[in-house]
Enzyme design. Structure first.
Site, short mmCIF file in Angstrom:
data_model
loop_
_atom_site.label_atom_id
_atom_site.label_comp_id
_atom_site.label_asym_id
_atom_site.label_seq_id
_atom_site.Cartn_x
_atom_site.Cartn_y
_atom_site.Cartn_z
N SER A 157 45.23 126.42 100.38
CA SER A 157 46.52 125.73 100.40
C SER A 157 46.35 124.37 99.76
O SER A 157 45.49 123.58 100.16
CB SER A 157 47.01 125.57 101.84
OG SER A 157 47.37 126.81 102.39
N ASP A 179 56.66 123.54 98.04
CA ASP A 179 55.67 123.22 99.07
C ASP A 179 54.66 122.19 98.55
O ASP A 179 53.53 122.53 98.20
CB ASP A 179 54.95 124.51 99.48
CG ASP A 179 54.14 124.36 100.77
OD1 ASP A 179 53.95 123.21 101.21
OD2 ASP A 179 53.71 125.39 101.32
N HIS A 233 52.98 121.74 103.65
CA HIS A 233 52.51 122.20 104.96
C HIS A 233 51.14 121.62 105.30
O HIS A 233 50.77 121.55 106.47
CB HIS A 233 52.54 123.72 105.06
CG HIS A 233 51.47 124.47 104.33
ND1 HIS A 233 51.69 125.09 103.12
CD2 HIS A 233 50.20 124.75 104.66
CE1 HIS A 233 50.58 125.69 102.73
NE2 HIS A 233 49.65 125.50 103.65
#
Length: 713
Positions: free
Chosen positions: A645, A220, A84
């Protein structure tokens, strides 16, 4: 007295997150933090994590493109971050014919790696405390505005004079609400190329339904490579650049994880507000979050309907939809968590004890009025804060054409304040930069989003701040008029509006219905909302600094960490399951079996690639599986937030075991209040990352670049 002290320390420990919570500055780990990390199982030293004079883990952990974290995992500058985090770059290289979002992308050699103009990664070279220099002369000033101006003047002076190399940069950030200032010497690399990304059915498996949720089964991750000039220094993209040679890269462990294993997450957490007073948390729960949630929910519903019908729209809106949905769902979970954990009541109890301690220490003159003033100021600011959220969420974040119109509004302001030359410069920059925007703009979708959101704005935003032009307006008529008549629905139309000299352009844009609306709304905002909000918010800034100083002074021996501010931090904890509610228990690790249990053929969130199904059926996991199962994700007690992240999850020996990408929904309030019982971060198991690269993608050459280790337990 003894009982009161015990109660206070218990409440303070809960509020200030005594065990395993906290986001710590890596240059300040020696001492209490290092001892606790060792007690939790860490085998390396604080100097192995950060040392200004020799390579360490910090040299393998850059900030990725200003908003995420990444880690270097090979001697050739191979960079790992979340799928992402690289989503926008993957999307930008995708077309209907070559849909890398759907099919994935793998460069089989250096020549196939794809450049990404504008993408950067930034390393921290050195951290220095410059508090005394920045606060020099500040206490002598009386007004908060004068203090802030002096601080900025000092920051500029220190930044300009602190020793660094020509290709480096000095950045100063405040900590503890302005009670401490640290300087970061950084290096920013500007040639970052896409190396690999799994299909979205792996990298985004579960999509928005599973976002912020555990159990999770998402691969991810994405791979990039840093390129440098022949001297290994930062350089703009050039075919002559070579793969970057890092000062340190992380070995990758296939040893796996088990419950109670030590974990450390390093990265650039964006923003937390752990020390807000109770009244501020009440405002978030009761006023701000409900407004944000309702607006984004309406926008997402419209976008989702179109994305499910049209693959071209799905590609256009994939990244935008994910960005809107991410915080929409987070705010819902945050509100639930704050209520469930009784955060407001706990903070109020802590504030009562703080007041007792202030009285006992004779510090009433310094800190006795802080909490009452907070109560008054937050009461005053609430309608302005809510009006500000409605303005930002409707016109600047979730309706695309009004964001374009607002940029034209800013262009007019530049003309009024700076004159023709500045106007012409900004106009050309605007034209040059809007091509990419219109590539992914769909006027039909945006029209429906606008209609839903302008109705909310007219009926739900504070009515005392509603512009006269919108009082009694019909959303459908307003929408039809704007989207049928505005030239901003196309790039060609925008360029027509901006053609000619300054007088012509200003005349043209002031006749456009989209501009007419945004000008009325923005003028109203900057007249009726912003001045009072800024005044009260500045007062709160000063109060927060004083309150934070009081907390530090009243509790000199407590473990108090600074709020996150996008600077390099370390958080540590253990692999651990949790019980979010009565009779519900979650284990700490998920497996590929769970992917197949969620599999819905053809569904854009839960489809599974046929090759992954084949590998699962054959149990062809290579050296990455364990006992016939393929680990996918795991959770831990590390205190993370947005910006983490892509952060590396590191084991007790400094090896890479996972890739941070999310938090559990029940614990998303950890930005405001950390509850160790339910706050968990979610990580991709590195064994799954390697399995996808090797067995699924057949990109064994990337595995060969890495240093693969399997530590003995």
């Amino acid at each position: 007295m003894k009982f009161t002290k015990i109660v206070f320390l218990f409440l303070l420990a809960t509020q200030l997150h005594a065990q395993q919570g906290g986001m710590w500055v890596p240059s300040l780990l020696k001492g209490m933090n290092e001892k606790e990390m060792k007690a939790l199982g860490m085998k390396i030293s604080a100097a192995d994590i950060y040392d200004a004079n020799k390579p360490g883990i910090k040299d393998a952990v850059p900030q990725f493109n200003g908003g995420c974290t990444a880690e270097v995992i090979s001697p050739k500058g191979l960079l790992l971050t979340n799928h992402h985090c690289g989503y926008g770059e993957i999307q930008s290289h995708s077309t209907v014919e070559n849909d890398y979002l759907t099919d994935g992308f793998w460069a089989m050699n250096l020549e196939q790696e794809l450049p990404n103009p504008g993408v950067v990664v930034t390393f921290v070279v050195k951290i220095e405390d410059v508090t005394d220099q920045v606060l020099n002369g500040v206490d002598a000033l009386s007004s908060e505005a004068d203090k802030q101006a002096k601080i900025q003047q000092n920051i500029t002076s220190v930044s300009n004079t602190f020793k660094k190399e020509a290709w480096q940069e000095n950045k100063i950030r405040n900590f503890f609400d302005g009670n401490q200032y640290l300087l970061f010497v950084t290096e920013t690399y500007k040639d970052i190329r896409l190396v690999g990304a799994p299909p979205s059915s792996i990298g985004k498996f579960g999509s928005d339904t599973d976002n912020w949720v555990w159990p999770r089964h998402t691969g991810d991750f994405s791979l990039f490579r840093i390129y440098a000039d022949k001297n290994n220094r930062p350089a703009e993209y050039s075919k002559d650049n070579v793969p970057y040679t890092p000062r340190h890269f992380l070995p990758v462990s296939i040893g796996g994880v088990k419950e109670d294993d030590f974990t450390m997450v390093m990265g650039y957490p964006g923003r937390t507000t752990e020390y807000l007073p109770a009244v501020a948390v009440e405002q978030i729960v009761n006023d701000l979050n409900p407004a944000r949630i309702s607006i984004r929910e309406a926008a997402l519903k419209v976008q989702d309907e179109y994305m499910r019908k049209d693959n071209a729209i799905k590609i256009q809106y994939a990244s935008k939809y994910a960005g809107i949905a991410n915080y929409w769902k987070k705010w819902i979970g945050e509100t639930k968590g704050l209520k469930k954990s009784n955060a407001v009541a706990i903070k109020r109890a802590g504030e009562a004890e703080f007041t007792k301690r202030v009285n006992a220490k004779g510090k009433v003159a310094e800190y006795g009025n802080v909490l009452p003033e907070f109560e008054q100021t937050y009461k005053e600011i609430t309608p302005y804060a809510v009006g500000r959220e409605y303005f930002n969420e409707v016109f600047l974040r979730n309706v695309e054409m009004t964001t374009v119109a607002f940029r034209l509004y800013q262009l007019e302001q530049i003309y009024n304040n700076r004159g023709t030359q500045s106007f012409n410069d900004r106009k050309q920059n605007l034209i040059d930069g809007m091509g990419e925007f219109y590539k992914d703009f769909n006027a039909t979708v945006d029209e429906k989003v606008f209609e839903k959101l302008i109705e909310i704005y007219i009926t739900k935003s504070p009515q005392q701040f509603l512009p006269a032009t919108l009082k009694g307006a019909k959303a459908s008529q307003l929408t039809s008029n704007i989207y049928q008549k505005s030239k901003m629905t196309t790039f060609e139309g925008l360029k027509q509006l901006l053609s000619g000299d300054d007088k012509t352009v200003l005349k043209n844009i002031n006749a456009d219905p989209a501009f007419i609306l945004i000008k009325a709304v923005a003028d109203n905002y900057y007249t009726e909302i912003a001045p009072k909000y800024d005044q009260l918010n500045l007062k709160n800034t000063g109060l927060q600094r004083t309150y934070m100083k009081g907390l530090l002074e009243m509790n000199p021996d407590s473990r108090i960490f600074p709020d996150a501010n996008s600077t390099l931090r370390v958080t540590y904890g253990k692999v651990d399951g949790y019980q979010p509610m009565d009779a519900v228990s979650y284990g700490p690790v998920t497996y590929l079996n769970g992917v197949m249990e969620k599999y819905v053929p053809g569904d854009y969130e839960f489809d599974v690639h046929e090759k992954l199904i084949d590998l699962y059926n054959k149990k062809d996991y290579g050296p990455y599986g364990v006992n016939g199962k393929m680990p996918v994700n795991f959770i831990g007690t590390n205190h993370t937030t947005g910006g983490n992240s892509g952060s590396p999850a590191i084991d007790a020996r400094g090896n890479l075991i996972g890739l941070n990408f999310d938090r559990v929904w029940e614990g998303t309030m950890s930005d405001i209040y950390y509850d160790p019982e339910i706050c968990r971060n979610i990580m991709v198991d590195m064994r799954y990352v390697l399995f996808i690269i090797d067995k699924f993608a057949g990109a064994k050459h990337l595995i060969d670049e890495m240093k693969i280790v399997k530590p003995k337990r």
